[in-house]
Design a protein around this motif. Structure first.
Motif, short mmCIF file in Angstrom:
data_model
loop_
_atom_site.label_atom_id
_atom_site.label_comp_id
_atom_site.label_asym_id
_atom_site.label_seq_id
_atom_site.Cartn_x
_atom_site.Cartn_y
_atom_site.Cartn_z
N ASP A 43 0.83 -1.20 0.00
CA ASP A 43 0.00 0.00 0.00
C ASP A 43 0.87 1.26 0.00
O ASP A 43 1.80 1.38 0.81
CB ASP A 43 -0.90 -0.02 1.23
CG ASP A 43 -1.91 1.12 1.22
OD1 ASP A 43 -1.59 2.16 1.83
OD2 ASP A 43 -2.97 0.98 0.61
N GLU A 44 0.57 2.18 -0.89
CA GLU A 44 1.36 3.40 -0.99
C GLU A 44 1.25 4.26 0.25
O GLU A 44 2.21 4.94 0.63
CB GLU A 44 0.92 4.21 -2.23
CG GLU A 44 1.27 3.56 -3.56
CD GLU A 44 2.78 3.42 -3.73
OE1 GLU A 44 3.52 4.30 -3.22
OE2 GLU A 44 3.22 2.45 -4.36
N LYS A 47 3.71 3.06 2.77
CA LYS A 47 5.06 3.47 2.40
C LYS A 47 5.32 4.92 2.79
O LYS A 47 6.39 5.26 3.30
CB LYS A 47 5.27 3.30 0.89
CG LYS A 47 5.23 1.86 0.41
CD LYS A 47 5.42 1.79 -1.09
CE LYS A 47 5.36 0.37 -1.61
NZ LYS A 47 5.53 0.29 -3.08
N LYS A 48 4.33 5.78 2.56
CA LYS A 48 4.49 7.20 2.89
C LYS A 48 4.64 7.40 4.41
O LYS A 48 5.29 8.34 4.85
CB LYS A 48 3.30 7.99 2.37
CG LYS A 48 3.23 8.06 0.85
CD LYS A 48 1.98 8.81 0.40
CE LYS A 48 1.89 8.85 -1.12
NZ LYS A 48 0.65 9.55 -1.58
#
Length: 338
Positions: A43-44, A47-48
């Motif tokens: 999931d992006e 990651k952020k």
């Protein structure tokens, strides 16, 4: 009455010690498995946020999704669970049990009646010295070599040598059963000291820096992880030593110090297999079968070495068969009848 009170103290402390040890070992095994089983987040959004790994698991009818932040989360949660009372309670109950069972009756359990090289008070001091001195030497090894290139291998080799020396000394100073138990208490003390002096203080520093808005130094996480990994390798050797009162044929052997080293080494090798196995399943490590093979081979070799010598068959008594005895009796009776 004193004996009765000590029996109850022994029972309750042993019960508490086993329960808390299960909790400590279980949490240690779980987090080692978790670290070895994490995969990079997909999931992006994760990651952020700085998530370095995640795991999906199912247990007890529910699905779990633990994630790990490489250094620190973007925001500290209101409720943060700390894993340290399992360690502290295990050590405190274990030391109390050691006191009630061995130190209180040092003249019986710590002084070898066949070779009383020290008094009861000296034996108590020597037993406590094993706990303290080993920790100081082990901690010094980690401080000096832990952060160097190939530091893990150097630390592992030096700690192995240190354990071998301690096993030799313990088995030559104390009776076999006490020596085995003290070796377990010695290593377990270092395990709990790792939590008290390194893992928890490092985590408290990270939390304090987060609350103060300061940058977090990743060295605290690295040191805590290093000591946590050491603890997981110590676990199986400690469990063997702590159950040593059931192994009379081992701790009473003339070379009991070597038996103790071999059994502890086998436990550490098998634990290494399980630690690396999780990474292997994700394609990170080569198959760790060789560690399990070494551990099992040491166990089998030790069992063969300690195999009792065959006892000579009892000499057959020179007894005539029943029928022959009856015939001889009839022949002896015949002249008398005549």
């Amino acid at each position: 009455m004193e004996s009765y009170i000590l029996d109850w103290a022994n029972l309750l402390l042993r019960w508490l010690h086993v329960i808390t040890a299960i909790a400590w070992v279980g949490s240690s095994f779980y987090f080692v498995f978790l670290d070895s089983s994490l995969t990079p987040p997909v999931d992006e959004d994760l990651k952020k946020q700085g998530v370095s790994g995640e795991l999906w698991a199912v247990h007890g009818g529910g699905f779990y999704h633990p994630v790990k932040f490489a250094v620190s989360p973007p925001k500290l949660p209101d409720h943060l669970h700390w894993f340290f009372w399992e360690s502290y309670t295990t050590w405190l109950s274990g030391f109390a049990l050691l006191t009630v069972s061995y130190l209180w009756n040092a003249n019986i359990y710590l002084v070898n009646p066949a070779n009383p090289i020290m008094s009861s008070n000296m034996a108590i001091v020597a037993a406590l010295a094993f706990l303290v001195v080993f920790w100081l030497l082990y901690d010094g090894i980690c401080r000096i070599f832990g952060q160097k290139p190939n530091g893990d291998a150097i630390v592992g080799g030096l700690v192995l040598v240190l354990v071998c020396i301690a096993a030799y000394l313990a088995c030559h100073i104390f009776p076999g059963q006490a020596a085995f138990l003290l070796m377990g208490a010695m290593i377990a003390t270092s395990m709990s000291a790792n939590v008290f002096f390194w893992i928890i203080p490092g985590q408290r520093t990270v939390v304090a820096d987060l609350k103060a808005g300061k940058p977090v130094d990743p060295i605290h996480g690295k040191r805590g992880k290093q000591r946590s990994v050491h603890n997981t390798y110590f676990t199986l050797p400690v469990l063997f030593a702590m159950l040593s009162n059931h192994y009379g044929w081992l701790h009473s052997h003339p070379q009991n110090w070597l038996v103790l080293i071999l059994m502890m080494f086998a436990g550490a090798a098998i634990r290494q297999f399980f630690v690396m196995r999780h990474g292997y399943k994700l394609g990170r490590n080569p198959h760790p079968w060789k560690y399990a093979a070494v551990g099992v081979a040491v166990l089998i070799g030790t069992a063969i070495w300690l195999k009792p010598a065959p006892q000579p068959a009892p000499a057959a008594a020179n007894i005539a068969p029943v029928g022959q005895v009856v015939m001889q009796g009839e022949q002896a009776a015949a002249p008398a009848a005549a």
